[in-house]
Design a protein around this motif. Structure first.
Motif, mmCIF file in Angstrom:
data_model
loop_
_atom_site.group_PDB
_atom_site.id
_atom_site.type_symbol
_atom_site.label_atom_id
_atom_site.label_comp_id
_atom_site.label_asym_id
_atom_site.label_seq_id
_atom_site.Cartn_x
_atom_site.Cartn_y
_atom_site.Cartn_z
ATOM 1 N N GLN A 170 -8.374 -26.001 -16.437
ATOM 2 C CA GLN A 170 -9.629 -26.669 -16.098
ATOM 3 C C GLN A 170 -9.558 -27.312 -14.726
ATOM 4 N N ARG A 171 -8.398 -27.843 -14.381
ATOM 5 C CA ARG A 171 -8.246 -28.450 -13.055
ATOM 6 C C ARG A 171 -8.388 -27.401 -11.960
ATOM 7 N N VAL A 172 -7.793 -26.228 -12.173
ATOM 8 C CA VAL A 172 -7.934 -25.149 -11.190
ATOM 9 C C VAL A 172 -9.396 -24.745 -11.045
ATOM 10 N N LEU A 173 -10.101 -24.630 -12.175
ATOM 11 C CA LEU A 173 -11.510 -24.236 -12.139
ATOM 12 C C LEU A 173 -12.382 -25.313 -11.503
ATOM 13 N N ASP A 174 -11.988 -26.563 -11.632
ATOM 14 C CA ASP A 174 -12.718 -27.643 -10.946
ATOM 15 C C ASP A 174 -12.553 -27.520 -9.439
ATOM 16 N N ILE A 175 -11.392 -27.030 -9.002
ATOM 17 C CA ILE A 175 -11.136 -26.821 -7.577
ATOM 18 C C ILE A 175 -11.848 -25.570 -7.091
ATOM 19 N N ASN A 176 -11.758 -24.503 -7.880
ATOM 20 C CA ASN A 176 -12.338 -23.217 -7.488
ATOM 21 C C ASN A 176 -12.918 -22.530 -8.728
ATOM 22 N N PRO A 177 -14.224 -22.651 -8.957
ATOM 23 C CA PRO A 177 -14.855 -22.053 -10.134
ATOM 24 C C PRO A 177 -14.728 -20.530 -10.199
ATOM 25 N N LYS A 178 -14.385 -19.901 -9.085
ATOM 26 C CA LYS A 178 -14.247 -18.443 -9.057
ATOM 27 C C LYS A 178 -12.863 -17.985 -9.510
ATOM 28 N N ALA A 179 -11.972 -18.912 -9.773
ATOM 29 C CA ALA A 179 -10.603 -18.554 -10.140
ATOM 30 C C ALA A 179 -10.539 -17.903 -11.515
ATOM 31 N N ASN A 180 -9.543 -17.050 -11.684
ATOM 32 C CA ASN A 180 -9.255 -16.426 -12.982
ATOM 33 C C ASN A 180 -7.917 -16.977 -13.466
ATOM 34 N N MET A 226 -19.398 -19.546 8.040
ATOM 35 C CA MET A 226 -19.941 -20.558 7.131
ATOM 36 C C MET A 226 -18.796 -21.394 6.551
ATOM 37 N N LEU A 227 -18.952 -22.706 6.602
ATOM 38 C CA LEU A 227 -17.918 -23.586 6.073
ATOM 39 C C LEU A 227 -17.831 -23.477 4.557
ATOM 40 N N ASN A 228 -16.604 -23.522 4.045
ATOM 41 C CA ASN A 228 -16.385 -23.501 2.603
ATOM 42 C C ASN A 228 -15.152 -24.334 2.281
ATOM 43 N N GLU A 229 -14.767 -24.349 1.022
ATOM 44 C CA GLU A 229 -13.657 -25.217 0.604
ATOM 45 C C GLU A 229 -12.315 -24.838 1.219
ATOM 46 N N PHE A 230 -12.213 -23.614 1.744
ATOM 47 C CA PHE A 230 -10.943 -23.173 2.331
ATOM 48 C C PHE A 230 -11.037 -22.950 3.840
ATOM 49 N N SER A 231 -12.054 -23.514 4.460
ATOM 50 C CA SER A 231 -12.252 -23.329 5.900
ATOM 51 C C SER A 231 -11.086 -23.862 6.720
ATOM 52 N N ARG A 232 -10.549 -25.011 6.329
ATOM 53 C CA ARG A 232 -9.439 -25.596 7.094
ATOM 54 C C ARG A 232 -8.174 -24.743 6.956
ATOM 55 N N THR A 233 -7.990 -24.149 5.796
ATOM 56 C CA THR A 233 -6.844 -23.249 5.603
ATOM 57 C C THR A 233 -7.006 -21.997 6.457
ATOM 58 N N GLU A 234 -8.225 -21.481 6.499
ATOM 59 C CA GLU A 234 -8.494 -20.272 7.282
ATOM 60 C C GLU A 234 -8.217 -20.489 8.759
ATOM 61 N N LEU A 235 -8.423 -21.705 9.236
ATOM 62 C CA LEU A 235 -8.143 -22.011 10.647
ATOM 63 C C LEU A 235 -6.656 -21.824 10.964
ATOM 64 N N GLU A 289 -1.358 -26.698 -8.371
ATOM 65 C CA GLU A 289 -2.309 -27.428 -7.530
ATOM 66 C C GLU A 289 -2.245 -26.941 -6.087
ATOM 67 N N GLY A 290 -1.028 -26.836 -5.546
ATOM 68 C CA GLY A 290 -0.872 -26.398 -4.166
ATOM 69 C C GLY A 290 -1.397 -24.995 -3.944
ATOM 70 N N LEU A 291 -1.166 -24.115 -4.902
ATOM 71 C CA LEU A 291 -1.638 -22.736 -4.777
ATOM 72 C C LEU A 291 -3.153 -22.651 -4.894
ATOM 73 N N ALA A 292 -3.716 -23.380 -5.848
ATOM 74 C CA ALA A 292 -5.170 -23.357 -6.024
ATOM 75 C C ALA A 292 -5.882 -23.883 -4.785
ATOM 76 N N ARG A 293 -5.346 -24.943 -4.194
ATOM 77 C CA ARG A 293 -5.973 -25.513 -2.993
ATOM 78 C C ARG A 293 -5.675 -24.684 -1.744
ATOM 79 N N SER A 294 -4.765 -23.711 -1.868
ATOM 80 C CA SER A 294 -4.473 -22.800 -0.751
ATOM 81 C C SER A 294 -5.333 -21.545 -0.800
ATOM 82 N N GLY A 295 -6.033 -21.357 -1.913
ATOM 83 C CA GLY A 295 -6.923 -20.211 -2.011
ATOM 84 C C GLY A 295 -6.509 -19.146 -2.997
ATOM 85 N N VAL A 296 -5.366 -19.309 -3.671
ATOM 86 C CA VAL A 296 -4.982 -18.356 -4.712
ATOM 87 C C VAL A 296 -6.011 -18.447 -5.847
#
Length: 255
Positions: free
Chosen positions: A83-93, A1-10, A39-46
């Motif tokens: 807030q910016r991290v949570l906008d990218i990934n609401p599951k982030a802590n 299933m495609l998600n926000e980190f699908s391209r990274t997973e490839l 920003e780079g870490l959040a968009r990488s899936g951390v």
């Protein structure tokens, strides 16, 4: 299933992506370099962060700091970045500490499990102590050297601190770390000789535009460094890449 980190997973695979999600990275200094690291870490899936910075967004941050805009002036940098991290990934802590890193505040900040430390702070005293604390706890750390008064983002390199040259901050760090018995430290530094800031008619001493809530003033610096958008941002993204590669590197065939 495609998600926000699908391209990274490839690129890195599912197992590596899961490892990033479970890792907790502490970023000290959420300014021109640090904001792009986050920003780079959040968009990488951390998904787990500790963000530490005492400052609030100032008008003069807009030219280079990711979280700085007209709407965020006067707001704590750690809160805006969370807030910016949570906008990218609401599951982030995202744990935040709005305080200045000093040897006496270190213990209260370095709480919980930390898988990697990013040093993007300005003061030599703080940088040295943070490296020492990471070394004592056996936590991987990467440190940013000088990004101010630079214009060429292509001159950045990743190296051990004891193999650096040109950068004045790296020179000071080499001496101080050697005196303390530190044998190695991964850094991002520039071989571009620092430029001398031009004189201007603006005087922060009489016309400061920093928000009243700010605990630090640029007038406290002996010399205000010049900066541009495309230098600290590049350093920050290089650092984010190194953190990601170090976290997943041992188990990933593409790293």
């Amino acid at each position: 299933m495609l998600n926000e980190f699908s391209r990274t997973e490839l690129l890195i695979g599912k197992e590596a992506l899961e490892k990033l999600k479970k890792s907790r990275v502490a970023v000290f200094g959420i300014g021109g370099v640090g904001s792009f690291v986050v920003e780079g870490l959040a968009r990488s899936g951390v998904e787990n962060f500790l963000l530490v910075d005492d400052d609030v967004v100032c008008l003069t941050n807009i030219n280079r700091q990711l979280h700085a805009s007209r709407k965020t002036i006067g707001k704590p940098k750690v809160e805006v970045m969370r807030q910016r991290v949570l906008d990218i990934n609401p599951k982030a802590n995202v744990d935040i500490v709005q305080d200045f890193y000093l040897p006496e505040t270190a213990e209260s900040m370095l709480q919980g499990d930390i898988d990697y430390i990013v040093d993007a702070i300005d003061t030599v005293t703080g940088k040295i102590d943070l490296v020492m604390k990471a070394n004592q706890r056996n936590i991987p750390i990467i440190s940013a050297m000088g990004a101010g008064n630079k214009l060429d983002p292509t001159r950045f390199e990743v190296a051990d601190i004891f193999k650096t040259s040109v950068c004045p901050l790296a020179k000071v760090m080499r001496k101080e770390l050697k005196n303390r018995g530190i044998k190695k430290l991964k850094v991002v530094y520039s071989k571009e000789p620092p430029l001398k800031p031009m004189e201007s008619g603006d005087d922060c001493a009489t016309g400061c535009v920093c928000p009243e809530e700010s605990s630090k003033k640029c007038t406290s610096k002996r010399q205000i460094p010049g900066s541009v958008s495309f230098v600290p941002s590049v350093a920050g993204l290089i650092m984010a890449g190194e953190v990601v590669k170090d976290i997943i590197g041992k188990d990933n065939k593409n790293v």
